[in-house]
Design a protein around this motif. Sequence first.
Motif, PDB file in Angstrom:
ATOM      1  N   GLN A   4     -19.346 -27.592-120.273  1.00 22.80           N
ATOM      2  CA  GLN A   4     -18.605 -27.594-118.812  1.00 22.80           C
ATOM      3  C   GLN A   4     -17.482 -28.636-117.608  1.00 22.80           C
ATOM      4  OE1 GLN A   4     -22.785 -27.717-118.009  1.00 22.80           O
ATOM      5  NE2 GLN A   4     -23.022 -25.134-117.697  1.00 22.80           N
ATOM      6  N   GLU A   5     -17.268 -29.748-118.493  1.00 21.02           N
ATOM      7  CA  GLU A   5     -16.800 -30.566-117.703  1.00 21.02           C
ATOM      8  C   GLU A   5     -15.472 -29.810-117.782  1.00 21.02           C
ATOM      9  OE1 GLU A   5     -18.113 -33.190-120.925  1.00 21.02           O
ATOM     10  OE2 GLU A   5     -18.538 -31.713-119.554  1.00 21.02           O
ATOM     11  N   ASN A   6     -14.745 -30.114-119.463  1.00 22.70           N
ATOM     12  CA  ASN A   6     -12.840 -29.685-118.926  1.00 22.70           C
ATOM     13  C   ASN A   6     -12.925 -28.484-120.080  1.00 22.70           C
ATOM     14  OD1 ASN A   6     -13.983 -29.683-121.721  1.00 22.70           O
ATOM     15  ND2 ASN A   6     -13.338 -32.382-121.489  1.00 22.70           N
ATOM     16  N   GLY A   7     -14.333 -27.086-120.002  1.00 23.59           N
ATOM     17  CA  GLY A   7     -13.765 -26.501-120.999  1.00 23.59           C
ATOM     18  C   GLY A   7     -13.106 -26.445-122.494  1.00 23.59           C
ATOM     19  N   LEU A   8     -13.216 -28.071-122.956  1.00 20.82           N
ATOM     20  CA  LEU A   8     -12.657 -27.533-124.065  1.00 20.82           C
ATOM     21  C   LEU A   8     -13.588 -27.670-124.922  1.00 20.82           C
ATOM     22  CD1 LEU A   8     -11.037 -29.612-126.678  1.00 20.82           C
ATOM     23  CD2 LEU A   8     -12.868 -31.583-126.361  1.00 20.82           C
ATOM     24  N   ILE A   9     -13.049 -26.359-126.088  1.00 18.64           N
ATOM     25  CA  ILE A   9     -13.797 -25.233-127.208  1.00 18.64           C
ATOM     26  C   ILE A   9     -14.300 -26.652-127.897  1.00 18.64           C
ATOM     27  CG2 ILE A   9     -13.909 -23.941-128.824  1.00 18.64           C
ATOM     28  CD1 ILE A   9     -12.124 -23.080-127.186  1.00 18.64           C
ATOM     29  N   ILE A  10     -15.830 -26.436-128.080  1.00 14.96           N
ATOM     30  CA  ILE A  10     -16.494 -27.472-129.369  1.00 14.96           C
ATOM     31  C   ILE A  10     -17.359 -27.120-130.664  1.00 14.96           C
ATOM     32  CG2 ILE A  10     -16.673 -29.876-128.073  1.00 14.96           C
ATOM     33  CD1 ILE A  10     -19.691 -28.968-128.047  1.00 14.96           C
ATOM     34  N   GLY A  11     -17.113 -25.555-130.368  1.00 14.12           N
ATOM     35  CA  GLY A  11     -17.857 -25.316-131.405  1.00 14.12           C
ATOM     36  C   GLY A  11     -17.710 -23.528-131.008  1.00 14.12           C
ATOM     37  N   SER A  12     -19.102 -22.867-131.527  1.00 10.40           N
ATOM     38  CA  SER A  12     -19.192 -21.788-131.491  1.00 10.40           C
ATOM     39  C   SER A  12     -20.653 -20.574-132.003  1.00 10.40           C
ATOM     40  CB  SER A  12     -18.297 -20.320-132.851  1.00 10.40           C
ATOM     41  OG  SER A  12     -18.202 -20.142-133.961  1.00 10.40           O
ATOM     42  N   ILE A  13     -21.168 -20.108-131.268  1.00  6.93           N
ATOM     43  CA  ILE A  13     -22.244 -19.673-131.621  1.00  6.93           C
ATOM     44  C   ILE A  13     -22.559 -17.566-131.187  1.00  6.93           C
ATOM     45  CG2 ILE A  13     -23.822 -19.882-129.613  1.00  6.93           C
ATOM     46  CD1 ILE A  13     -25.706 -20.377-130.600  1.00  6.93           C
ATOM     47  N   GLY A  14     -23.154 -17.538-132.900  1.00  7.82           N
ATOM     48  CA  GLY A  14     -23.126 -15.389-132.641  1.00  7.82           C
ATOM     49  C   GLY A  14     -24.572 -15.461-133.115  1.00  7.82           C
ATOM     50  N   TYR A  15     -24.309 -14.514-132.811  1.00  9.88           N
ATOM     51  CA  TYR A  15     -26.356 -13.701-133.510  1.00  9.88           C
ATOM     52  C   TYR A  15     -26.113 -12.152-133.854  1.00  9.88           C
ATOM     53  CZ  TYR A  15     -26.674 -10.366-129.121  1.00  9.88           C
ATOM     54  OH  TYR A  15     -26.571 -10.060-127.905  1.00  9.88           O
ATOM     55  N   GLU A  31     -30.833 -12.585-136.307  1.00 10.74           N
ATOM     56  CA  GLU A  31     -30.434 -14.113-136.574  1.00 10.74           C
ATOM     57  C   GLU A  31     -29.021 -14.508-135.842  1.00 10.74           C
ATOM     58  OE1 GLU A  31     -29.943 -15.342-140.966  1.00 10.74           O
ATOM     59  OE2 GLU A  31     -28.440 -13.678-141.005  1.00 10.74           O
ATOM     60  N   PHE A  32     -29.377 -15.737-135.649  1.00  8.81           N
ATOM     61  CA  PHE A  32     -28.562 -16.029-135.236  1.00  8.81           C
ATOM     62  C   PHE A  32     -27.393 -17.384-136.164  1.00  8.81           C
ATOM     63  CE2 PHE A  32     -31.326 -18.704-132.367  1.00  8.81           C
ATOM     64  CZ  PHE A  32     -30.971 -20.044-132.635  1.00  8.81           C
ATOM     65  N   GLY A  33     -26.585 -17.534-135.055  1.00 12.45           N
ATOM     66  CA  GLY A  33     -26.278 -19.741-136.429  1.00 12.45           C
ATOM     67  C   GLY A  33     -24.811 -19.843-135.108  1.00 12.45           C
ATOM     68  N   TYR A  34     -25.440 -20.674-135.462  1.00  8.56           N
ATOM     69  CA  TYR A  34     -23.916 -21.941-134.906  1.00  8.56           C
ATOM     70  C   TYR A  34     -22.734 -22.558-135.458  1.00  8.56           C
ATOM     71  CZ  TYR A  34     -27.471 -25.440-135.433  1.00  8.56           C
ATOM     72  OH  TYR A  34     -28.068 -26.538-136.038  1.00  8.56           O
ATOM     73  N   SER A  35     -21.843 -23.180-134.919  1.00  2.16           N
ATOM     74  CA  SER A  35     -20.761 -24.354-135.533  1.00  2.16           C
ATOM     75  C   SER A  35     -20.445 -25.154-134.942  1.00  2.16           C
ATOM     76  CB  SER A  35     -19.984 -23.350-136.581  1.00  2.16           C
ATOM     77  OG  SER A  35     -19.049 -24.568-137.090  1.00  2.16           O
ATOM     78  N   LEU A  36     -20.632 -26.559-135.175  1.00  3.55           N
ATOM     79  CA  LEU A  36     -20.342 -27.345-134.046  1.00  3.55           C
ATOM     80  C   LEU A  36     -19.124 -28.443-135.110  1.00  3.55           C
ATOM     81  CD1 LEU A  36     -21.042 -28.748-130.730  1.00  3.55           C
ATOM     82  CD2 LEU A  36     -22.614 -30.033-132.041  1.00  3.55           C
ATOM     83  N   HIS A  37     -18.546 -28.497-133.904  1.00  5.52           N
ATOM     84  CA  HIS A  37     -17.321 -30.168-134.033  1.00  5.52           C
ATOM     85  C   HIS A  37     -17.872 -31.141-134.828  1.00  5.52           C
ATOM     86  CE1 HIS A  37     -13.659 -32.738-134.437  1.00  5.52           C
ATOM     87  NE2 HIS A  37     -13.283 -31.575-134.456  1.00  5.52           N
ATOM     88  N   PRO A  38     -17.547 -31.737-135.985  1.00  2.00           N
ATOM     89  CA  PRO A  38     -18.580 -32.706-136.221  1.00  2.00           C
ATOM     90  C   PRO A  38     -18.107 -34.425-135.215  1.00  2.00           C
ATOM     91  CG  PRO A  38     -16.747 -32.506-137.906  1.00  2.00           C
ATOM     92  CD  PRO A  38     -16.705 -31.151-136.908  1.00  2.00           C
ATOM     93  N   ASP A  39     -17.210 -33.915-134.625  1.00  2.99           N
ATOM     94  CA  ASP A  39     -17.150 -35.270-133.022  1.00  2.99           C
ATOM     95  C   ASP A  39     -18.295 -34.901-132.228  1.00  2.99           C
ATOM     96  OD1 ASP A  39     -14.928 -36.310-134.101  1.00  2.99           O
ATOM     97  OD2 ASP A  39     -13.770 -35.064-132.369  1.00  2.99           O
ATOM     98  N   TYR A  40     -19.639 -33.317-132.974  1.00  2.03           N
ATOM     99  CA  TYR A  40     -20.248 -33.751-131.370  1.00  2.03           C
ATOM    100  C   TYR A  40     -21.453 -33.526-131.926  1.00  2.03           C
ATOM    101  CZ  TYR A  40     -16.275 -33.076-128.672  1.00  2.03           C
ATOM    102  OH  TYR A  40     -15.014 -33.087-127.746  1.00  2.03           O
ATOM    103  N   TRP A  41     -21.734 -33.978-133.064  1.00  2.00           N
ATOM    104  CA  TRP A  41     -23.074 -33.545-133.695  1.00  2.00           C
ATOM    105  C   TRP A  41     -24.017 -34.771-133.072  1.00  2.00           C
ATOM    106  CZ3 TRP A  41     -21.370 -33.736-140.070  1.00  2.00           C
ATOM    107  CH2 TRP A  41     -20.470 -32.361-139.827  1.00  2.00           C
ATOM    108  N   GLY A  42     -24.813 -34.382-133.115  1.00  2.00           N
ATOM    109  CA  GLY A  42     -26.025 -35.876-132.782  1.00  2.00           C
ATOM    110  C   GLY A  42     -26.533 -36.345-131.171  1.00  2.00           C
ATOM    111  N   LEU A  43     -25.243 -34.956-130.641  1.00  2.00           N
ATOM    112  CA  LEU A  43     -25.392 -35.178-129.327  1.00  2.00           C
ATOM    113  C   LEU A  43     -26.078 -34.004-128.030  1.00  2.00           C
ATOM    114  CD1 LEU A  43     -21.649 -35.547-128.842  1.00  2.00           C
ATOM    115  CD2 LEU A  43     -23.690 -37.920-128.762  1.00  2.00           C
ATOM    116  N   GLY A  44     -26.945 -33.405-129.146  1.00  2.00           N
ATOM    117  CA  GLY A  44     -27.508 -32.033-128.173  1.00  2.00           C
ATOM    118  C   GLY A  44     -27.699 -32.029-128.085  1.00  2.00           C
ATOM    119  N   TYR A  45     -25.571 -30.682-128.727  1.00  2.00           N
ATOM    120  CA  TYR A  45     -25.086 -29.395-128.363  1.00  2.00           C
ATOM    121  C   TYR A  45     -25.596 -28.438-128.975  1.00  2.00           C
ATOM    122  CZ  TYR A  45     -21.706 -31.963-125.819  1.00  2.00           C
ATOM    123  OH  TYR A  45     -21.121 -33.356-124.816  1.00  2.00           O
ATOM    124  N   ALA A  46     -25.846 -28.225-130.356  1.00  2.00           N
ATOM    125  CA  ALA A  46     -26.583 -27.484-130.818  1.00  2.00           C
ATOM    126  C   ALA A  46     -28.314 -27.215-130.591  1.00  2.00           C
ATOM    127  CB  ALA A  46     -27.135 -27.951-132.357  1.00  2.00           C
TER     128      ALA A  46
END
Length: 84
Positions: A4-15, A31-46
């Motif tokens: 939200q703060e800068n619009g940087l794309i960090i992953g994708s989600i779809g269904y 069914e849905f799935g997501y992919s998240l850049h490793p730099d953002y793993w473990g931060l609650g975004y998923a």
Amino acid sequence: MCLQENGLIIGSIGYSTIDHDPLLSSESQFEFGYSLHPDYWGLGYATEVSVLMRDHLMDVEQASCIWLRHFDFNRQSEKVILKL
């Protein structure tokens, strides 16, 4: 997915609709799935986007069933699923 703060794309989600249970309409099963850049793993975004997707599928798409799965080795995704 973007920050939200800068619009940087960090992953994708779809269904998509899916037909796992023959007793339910295929238009109401998702069914849905997501992919998240490793730099953002473990931060609650998923978890955050998964809750939003779950709510969208239930409230807007009128889902009767949402199917989720993960790779056996991906324990972090398993934890996300369990939170839903």
